[in-house]
Design an enzyme around this catalytic site. Structure first.
Site, mmCIF file in Angstrom:
data_model
loop_
_atom_site.group_PDB
_atom_site.id
_atom_site.type_symbol
_atom_site.label_atom_id
_atom_site.label_comp_id
_atom_site.label_asym_id
_atom_site.label_seq_id
_atom_site.Cartn_x
_atom_site.Cartn_y
_atom_site.Cartn_z
ATOM 1 N N SER A 127 0.837 -1.192 0.000
ATOM 2 C CA SER A 127 0.000 0.000 0.000
ATOM 3 C C SER A 127 0.875 1.246 0.000
ATOM 4 O O SER A 127 1.970 1.260 0.590
ATOM 5 C CB SER A 127 -0.851 -0.017 1.273
ATOM 6 O OG SER A 127 -1.479 1.228 1.478
ATOM 7 N N TYR A 151 -1.151 -0.927 10.850
ATOM 8 C CA TYR A 151 -1.486 -1.475 9.522
ATOM 9 C C TYR A 151 -0.344 -1.223 8.536
ATOM 10 O O TYR A 151 0.124 -2.132 7.847
ATOM 11 C CB TYR A 151 -2.787 -0.854 9.003
ATOM 12 C CG TYR A 151 -3.040 -1.139 7.541
ATOM 13 C CD1 TYR A 151 -3.364 -2.418 7.109
ATOM 14 C CD2 TYR A 151 -2.920 -0.133 6.576
ATOM 15 C CE1 TYR A 151 -3.568 -2.688 5.761
ATOM 16 C CE2 TYR A 151 -3.129 -0.388 5.234
ATOM 17 C CZ TYR A 151 -3.451 -1.665 4.827
ATOM 18 O OH TYR A 151 -3.645 -1.936 3.486
ATOM 19 N N LYS A 155 2.496 -3.893 6.431
ATOM 20 C CA LYS A 155 2.873 -3.911 5.010
ATOM 21 C C LYS A 155 4.390 -3.771 4.872
ATOM 22 O O LYS A 155 5.024 -4.468 4.077
ATOM 23 C CB LYS A 155 2.157 -2.793 4.253
ATOM 24 C CG LYS A 155 0.644 -2.939 4.209
ATOM 25 C CD LYS A 155 0.227 -4.188 3.446
ATOM 26 C CE LYS A 155 -1.278 -4.369 3.387
ATOM 27 N NZ LYS A 155 -1.691 -5.683 2.885
HETATM 28 P P1 NAD Z 1 -11.030 -6.645 1.644
HETATM 29 O O1 NAD Z 1 -11.196 -6.618 3.110
HETATM 30 O O2 NAD Z 1 -12.235 -6.382 0.798
HETATM 31 O O3 NAD Z 1 -10.388 -8.030 1.178
HETATM 32 C C1 NAD Z 1 -9.537 -8.775 2.006
HETATM 33 C C2 NAD Z 1 -10.108 -10.192 2.058
HETATM 34 O O4 NAD Z 1 -9.245 -10.997 2.859
HETATM 35 C C3 NAD Z 1 -11.496 -10.235 2.692
HETATM 36 O O5 NAD Z 1 -12.350 -10.957 1.846
HETATM 37 C C4 NAD Z 1 -11.284 -10.975 4.005
HETATM 38 O O6 NAD Z 1 -12.402 -11.758 4.359
HETATM 39 C C5 NAD Z 1 -10.048 -11.803 3.691
HETATM 40 N N1 NAD Z 1 -9.210 -12.142 4.849
HETATM 41 C C6 NAD Z 1 -8.746 -11.325 5.834
HETATM 42 N N2 NAD Z 1 -7.982 -12.025 6.691
HETATM 43 C C7 NAD Z 1 -7.968 -13.316 6.232
HETATM 44 C C8 NAD Z 1 -7.352 -14.512 6.677
HETATM 45 N N3 NAD Z 1 -6.622 -14.565 7.788
HETATM 46 N N4 NAD Z 1 -7.534 -15.640 5.952
HETATM 47 C C9 NAD Z 1 -8.288 -15.629 4.824
HETATM 48 N N5 NAD Z 1 -8.896 -14.530 4.363
HETATM 49 C C10 NAD Z 1 -8.730 -13.385 5.054
HETATM 50 O O7 NAD Z 1 -9.865 -5.619 1.281
HETATM 51 P P2 NAD Z 1 -9.376 -5.085 -0.128
HETATM 52 O O8 NAD Z 1 -9.678 -3.636 -0.204
HETATM 53 O O9 NAD Z 1 -9.825 -5.987 -1.215
HETATM 54 O O10 NAD Z 1 -7.794 -5.207 0.088
HETATM 55 C C11 NAD Z 1 -7.059 -6.314 -0.407
HETATM 56 C C12 NAD Z 1 -5.608 -6.140 -0.047
HETATM 57 O O11 NAD Z 1 -5.135 -4.910 -0.589
HETATM 58 C C13 NAD Z 1 -5.334 -6.049 1.465
HETATM 59 O O12 NAD Z 1 -4.113 -6.712 1.709
HETATM 60 C C14 NAD Z 1 -5.196 -4.575 1.716
HETATM 61 O O13 NAD Z 1 -4.376 -4.329 2.806
HETATM 62 C C15 NAD Z 1 -4.540 -4.120 0.423
HETATM 63 N N6 NAD Z 1 -4.777 -2.690 0.127
HETATM 64 C C16 NAD Z 1 -6.053 -2.215 0.069
HETATM 65 C C17 NAD Z 1 -6.281 -0.875 -0.214
HETATM 66 C C18 NAD Z 1 -7.658 -0.297 -0.219
HETATM 67 O O14 NAD Z 1 -7.805 0.919 -0.060
HETATM 68 N N7 NAD Z 1 -8.714 -1.083 -0.426
HETATM 69 C C19 NAD Z 1 -5.183 -0.020 -0.468
HETATM 70 C C20 NAD Z 1 -3.904 -0.558 -0.424
HETATM 71 C C21 NAD Z 1 -3.711 -1.909 -0.133
HETATM 72 C C1 WQD Z 2 -9.322 10.170 1.051
HETATM 73 C C2 WQD Z 2 -9.479 11.679 1.275
HETATM 74 C C3 WQD Z 2 -9.712 12.287 3.587
HETATM 75 C C4 WQD Z 2 -13.539 10.265 4.185
HETATM 76 C C5 WQD Z 2 -6.873 5.023 3.087
HETATM 77 C C6 WQD Z 2 -5.829 4.346 3.931
HETATM 78 C C7 WQD Z 2 -4.715 3.831 3.055
HETATM 79 C C8 WQD Z 2 -5.238 2.961 1.919
HETATM 80 C C9 WQD Z 2 -6.351 3.632 1.185
HETATM 81 C C10 WQD Z 2 -5.071 0.631 2.504
HETATM 82 C C11 WQD Z 2 -8.681 12.214 2.456
HETATM 83 C C12 WQD Z 2 -10.981 12.610 2.823
HETATM 84 C C13 WQD Z 2 -12.373 10.766 3.636
HETATM 85 C C14 WQD Z 2 -14.557 11.159 4.578
HETATM 86 C C15 WQD Z 2 -13.182 12.985 3.822
HETATM 87 N N1 WQD Z 2 -5.750 1.710 2.372
HETATM 88 N N2 WQD Z 2 -12.221 12.090 3.452
HETATM 89 N N3 WQD Z 2 -14.329 12.497 4.382
HETATM 90 O O1 WQD Z 2 -6.974 8.036 3.946
HETATM 91 O O2 WQD Z 2 -6.140 8.410 1.561
HETATM 92 O O3 WQD Z 2 -6.279 6.151 2.450
HETATM 93 O O4 WQD Z 2 -7.346 4.107 2.099
HETATM 94 O O5 WQD Z 2 -3.915 0.414 2.323
HETATM 95 O O6 WQD Z 2 -3.858 3.115 3.864
HETATM 96 O O7 WQD Z 2 -5.334 5.267 4.870
HETATM 97 O O8 WQD Z 2 -8.360 7.319 1.934
HETATM 98 O O9 WQD Z 2 -10.717 7.448 1.274
HETATM 99 O O10 WQD Z 2 -10.143 7.556 3.731
HETATM 100 O O11 WQD Z 2 -9.570 9.502 2.269
HETATM 101 O O12 WQD Z 2 -13.045 14.206 3.690
HETATM 102 O O13 WQD Z 2 -15.616 10.780 5.113
HETATM 103 O O14 WQD Z 2 -10.855 11.938 1.584
HETATM 104 O O15 WQD Z 2 -9.449 13.258 4.548
HETATM 105 O O16 WQD Z 2 -8.241 13.501 2.110
HETATM 106 P P1 WQD Z 2 -6.906 7.588 2.547
HETATM 107 P P2 WQD Z 2 -9.775 7.894 2.334
#
Ligand code: NAD
Ligand code: WQD
Length: 341
Positions: A127, A151, A155
């Site tokens: 991430s 978190y 990563k």
């Molecule tokens: P999500 O929660 O929708 O998907 C994660 C899935 O993993 C879920 O279906 C959950 O049930 C499953 N899971 C969690 N722990 C588990 C375990 N121990 N065993 C088996 N399954 C398990 O999240 P997402 O948004 O699809 O994110 C997927 C990956 O991408 C994650 O690793 C997350 O950290 C990373 N990521 C997400 C974002 C984002 O903003 N969505 C941004 C950057 C990185």
């Molecule tokens: C985006 C912008 C907020 C909600 C997060 C995690 C990051 C990654 C992606 C996993 C910011 C603003 C938000 C609201 C708002 N996930 N905002 N009102 O914080 O960039 O990233 O998700 O790896 O680790 O931190 O995403 O969508 O929460 O915010 O004004 O109700 O929207 O302040 O500027 P963020 P976000």
């Protein structure tokens, strides 16, 4: 990719389910491992509706070593895409042990089993959160790593573990993909992001304001030094992101004895403000999005977006979808599934 069998941990989740569709479109056999801790089994029927294939599914945790090993005994797996993790930044501050156990210990078990079965190709969901408060934008892959939450540290730790594994054994193929802000949904409107309770993230929150489920958007700060004072992020369509994983797998030559390790940003390279997203969503949905300005959210960064040039050079990865597409597709998913799956 034909005849490849790919194990997708977390494949029932938001990004995982979209990636499973792209894998099936590329004629891969897909095995999903997901404990459904943050997803719904119905996603499997939706995947079948879209692709005609019902993926093999194991409802187990990656922390269950015996159950996970059995899958490697039963199937000849070529590569793993590892999505399974907890992902809520705020919750990780409250429950750090849960995050280190599930994300780091879970990944360690998976890697041990992969090594045992000589499955040495992995694409890992990292991430942009690993960059913390970036010193400059756009953020390059060699920028300083400085996570700000448990978190983010999970990563960073896994990135380090993967780096050490590669140094010890260069036959591994390892792709570390640092996602920026994934949003949007599959064009069919059948799968999308399905947060439990009140969403933490901007796009699903706006979508629920548009349907009337939530009264108004709280904008966290309009006094940042950005183009309109609100926070700027790099929103990437989840289908573009999913395709990035296919490109990473295709980059690896499975037949070679020599592996490769790559660490890449996956973003568009374009920064959009909160107000940009609000306006674009209003246009996409035809609904007005009322909002109130609140103080800044603790831990938020003013502005970050990816330097996306390395992923383009290495993988030929370029995003196809813009903010209009991201908002239209989110809206279609939201109105078709107001209560989620
Ligand atoms: P999500 O929660 O929708 O998907 C994660 C899935 O993993 C879920 O279906 C959950 O049930 C499953 N899971 C969690 N722990 C588990 C375990 N121990 N065993 C088996 N399954 C398990 O999240 P997402 O948004 O699809 O994110 C997927 C990956 O991408 C994650 O690793 C997350 O950290 C990373 N990521 C997400 C974002 C984002 O903003 N969505 C941004 C950057 C990185
Ligand atoms: C985006 C912008 C907020 C909600 C997060 C995690 C990051 C990654 C992606 C996993 C910011 C603003 C938000 C609201 C708002 N996930 N905002 N009102 O914080 O960039 O990233 O998700 O790896 O680790 O931190 O995403 O969508 O929460 O915010 O004004 O109700 O929207 O302040 O500027 P963020 P976000």
């Amino acid at each position: 990719m034909k005849e490849c069998t790919i194990l997708v941990t977390g494949g029932a989740g938001y990004i995982g389910s979209h990636t499973v569709i792209e894998l099936l479109n590329n004629n891969c056999q897909v095995i999903i491992v997901d404990d459904l801790s943050n997803s719904n089994k119905k996603v499997l029927d939706r995947i079948e509706k879209i692709t005609g294939v019902h993926p093999i599914f194991y409802p187990i945790s990656i922390c269950d070593k015996d159950a996970l090993s059995l899958i490697f005994t039963t199937h000849k797996i070529n590569a793993v895409i590892h999505f399974a993790a907890f992902k809520a930044v705020g919750e990780s501050v409250q429950k750090p042990l849960d995050y280190y156990k599930n994300n780091v210990s879970g990944c360690l078990l998976l890697l041990q089993i992969m090594q045992e079965y000589s499955v040495k190709t992995i694409v890992f969901s990292s991430s942009a959160t690993v960059y913390g408060q970036p010193k400059e934008v756009p953020v390059k892959e060699n920028s300083k790593i400085s996570p700000q939450s448990p978190y983010g540290f999970t990563k960073m730790m896994i990135e380090q573990i993967l780096t050490d594994i590669y140094h010890a054994d260069k036959s591994w193929n390892i792709a570390i993909l640092r996602y920026f802000n994934p949003v949007g949904a599959h064009r069919s409107g059948l799968i999308g992001e399905n947060p439990n309770g009140i969403p933490n993230n901007l796009m699903p929150y706006i979508a629920q304001v548009a349907t009337g489920k939530l009264d108004y958007l709280q904008i966290f700060g309009n006094d940042y030094i950005t183009k309109d004072g609100t926070g700027v992020r790099d929103y990437i369509h989840v289908v573009d992101l999913a395709i990035g994983h296919i490109k990473a797998l295709k980059y690896f030559d499975f037949k070679s004895k020599v592996g490769q390790m790559i660490t890449l940003n996956l973003g568009t390279g374009i920064g959009c403000s909160v107000l940009d997203v609000v306006k674009t969503f209003e246009k996409a949905s035809g609904k007005s999005i009322p909002y109130k300005i609140l103080p800044r959210r603790s831990g938020d960064v003013a502005e970050y977006y990816a330097d996306a040039t390395l992923a383009k050079q290495v993988l030929g990865f370029q995003t196809r979808f813009n903010l209009d597409d991201m908002c239209c597709d989110t809206w279609r998913w939201q109105i078709n599934n107001p209560e989620g799956y």
